[in-house]
Design a protein around this motif. Sequence first.
Motif, short mmCIF file in Angstrom:
data_model
loop_
_atom_site.label_atom_id
_atom_site.label_comp_id
_atom_site.label_asym_id
_atom_site.label_seq_id
_atom_site.Cartn_x
_atom_site.Cartn_y
_atom_site.Cartn_z
N PRO A 4 0.81 -1.22 0.00
CA PRO A 4 0.00 0.00 0.00
C PRO A 4 0.85 1.27 0.00
O PRO A 4 0.58 2.21 0.75
N ILE A 5 1.84 1.32 -0.85
CA ILE A 5 2.77 2.45 -0.85
C ILE A 5 2.06 3.77 -1.14
O ILE A 5 2.31 4.77 -0.47
N PHE A 6 1.18 3.78 -2.14
CA PHE A 6 0.53 5.05 -2.46
C PHE A 6 -0.36 5.52 -1.31
O PHE A 6 -0.31 6.69 -0.93
N GLN A 7 -1.15 4.63 -0.75
CA GLN A 7 -2.05 5.00 0.33
C GLN A 7 -1.29 5.55 1.52
O GLN A 7 -1.70 6.54 2.13
N ILE A 8 -0.19 4.91 1.87
CA ILE A 8 0.62 5.35 3.01
C ILE A 8 1.25 6.71 2.73
O ILE A 8 1.16 7.64 3.54
N CYS A 9 1.90 6.84 1.59
CA CYS A 9 2.64 8.08 1.29
C CYS A 9 1.71 9.25 1.00
O CYS A 9 1.99 10.38 1.41
N ALA A 10 0.59 9.01 0.32
CA ALA A 10 -0.34 10.10 -0.01
C ALA A 10 -1.06 10.63 1.23
O ALA A 10 -1.62 11.73 1.20
N ALA A 11 -1.03 9.87 2.32
CA ALA A 11 -1.64 10.32 3.57
C ALA A 11 -0.65 11.07 4.46
O ALA A 11 -1.04 11.57 5.52
N ASP A 12 0.60 11.17 4.04
CA ASP A 12 1.64 11.80 4.85
C ASP A 12 1.82 13.27 4.43
O ASP A 12 2.19 13.54 3.28
N PRO A 13 1.60 14.21 5.33
CA PRO A 13 1.73 15.63 4.97
C PRO A 13 3.12 16.03 4.48
O PRO A 13 3.24 16.91 3.63
N ALA A 14 4.17 15.39 5.00
CA ALA A 14 5.52 15.73 4.54
C ALA A 14 5.72 15.31 3.08
O ALA A 14 6.40 16.01 2.32
N VAL A 15 5.14 14.19 2.70
CA VAL A 15 5.23 13.73 1.31
C VAL A 15 4.40 14.62 0.40
O VAL A 15 4.87 15.08 -0.64
N THR A 16 3.16 14.89 0.79
CA THR A 16 2.30 15.69 -0.08
C THR A 16 2.77 17.14 -0.18
O THR A 16 2.48 17.81 -1.17
N ALA A 17 3.51 17.62 0.83
CA ALA A 17 4.08 18.96 0.73
C ALA A 17 5.07 19.04 -0.43
O ALA A 17 5.25 20.09 -1.04
N LEU A 18 5.72 17.91 -0.74
CA LEU A 18 6.72 17.87 -1.81
C LEU A 18 6.16 17.33 -3.13
O LEU A 18 6.58 17.76 -4.20
N LEU A 19 5.23 16.35 -3.03
CA LEU A 19 4.72 15.70 -4.24
C LEU A 19 3.28 16.08 -4.57
O LEU A 19 2.71 15.57 -5.54
N GLY A 20 2.70 16.98 -3.80
CA GLY A 20 1.39 17.51 -4.12
C GLY A 20 0.24 16.58 -3.80
O GLY A 20 0.40 15.46 -3.32
N THR A 21 -0.96 17.10 -4.12
CA THR A 21 -2.19 16.33 -3.99
C THR A 21 -3.00 16.59 -5.25
O THR A 21 -2.85 17.61 -5.90
N GLY A 22 -3.86 15.64 -5.59
CA GLY A 22 -4.74 15.80 -6.74
C GLY A 22 -4.05 15.99 -8.07
O GLY A 22 -4.36 16.95 -8.75
N PRO A 23 -3.13 15.20 -8.51
CA PRO A 23 -2.69 13.96 -7.88
C PRO A 23 -1.42 14.15 -7.05
O PRO A 23 -0.67 15.10 -7.24
N THR A 24 -1.21 13.20 -6.15
CA THR A 24 0.09 13.08 -5.50
C THR A 24 1.01 12.45 -6.55
O THR A 24 0.66 11.43 -7.14
N ARG A 25 2.13 13.07 -6.80
CA ARG A 25 3.01 12.63 -7.91
C ARG A 25 3.89 11.45 -7.50
O ARG A 25 5.11 11.51 -7.54
N LEU A 26 3.23 10.36 -7.12
CA LEU A 26 3.86 9.07 -6.83
C LEU A 26 3.12 8.05 -7.68
O LEU A 26 1.95 7.76 -7.43
N PHE A 27 3.79 7.57 -8.71
CA PHE A 27 3.12 6.78 -9.74
C PHE A 27 3.66 5.35 -9.79
O PHE A 27 4.86 5.13 -9.60
N PRO A 28 2.78 4.38 -10.12
CA PRO A 28 3.29 3.05 -10.43
C PRO A 28 4.18 3.12 -11.67
O PRO A 28 4.01 4.01 -12.52
N PHE A 29 5.10 2.18 -11.77
CA PHE A 29 6.02 2.08 -12.90
C PHE A 29 5.28 2.26 -14.22
O PHE A 29 4.25 1.63 -14.45
N GLY A 30 5.79 3.13 -15.06
CA GLY A 30 5.25 3.33 -16.40
C GLY A 30 4.02 4.20 -16.47
O GLY A 30 3.47 4.37 -17.56
#
Length: 121
Positions: A4-30
Amino acid sequence: MNPPIFQICAADPAVTALLGTGPTRLFPFGEAPQGVQLPYAVWQTITGTPENYLGQTPDIDSYTIQIDVYAGRGSEARQVAAALRDSIEPHAHVVGWNEESTDPDTGHKRYGFDVEWHVSR
């Protein structure tokens, strides 16, 4: 069947401060869109194995996933990697730090690491 990498990271304010929301810029390969805003990260399963037992079906799967961060500067890639690491470590184990490099086509800086994640079925 994936960690559940996306669910965990997208719920973390420190991550979303850097990778945004809507979308959080954490993508599966490809699946990172062409021209996505920097920084962003991608992840992929490197290997996975079920926890096999005699007499019962597996109740947990173990995955090694690779995470690669892309940014305009190396320091920014390291900062995003640290936020992802801090978000993931309460749930999984970082097992390797991969090379830092510059993509020859885009000039983007890359920092990668591997995570061992055990997922209950």
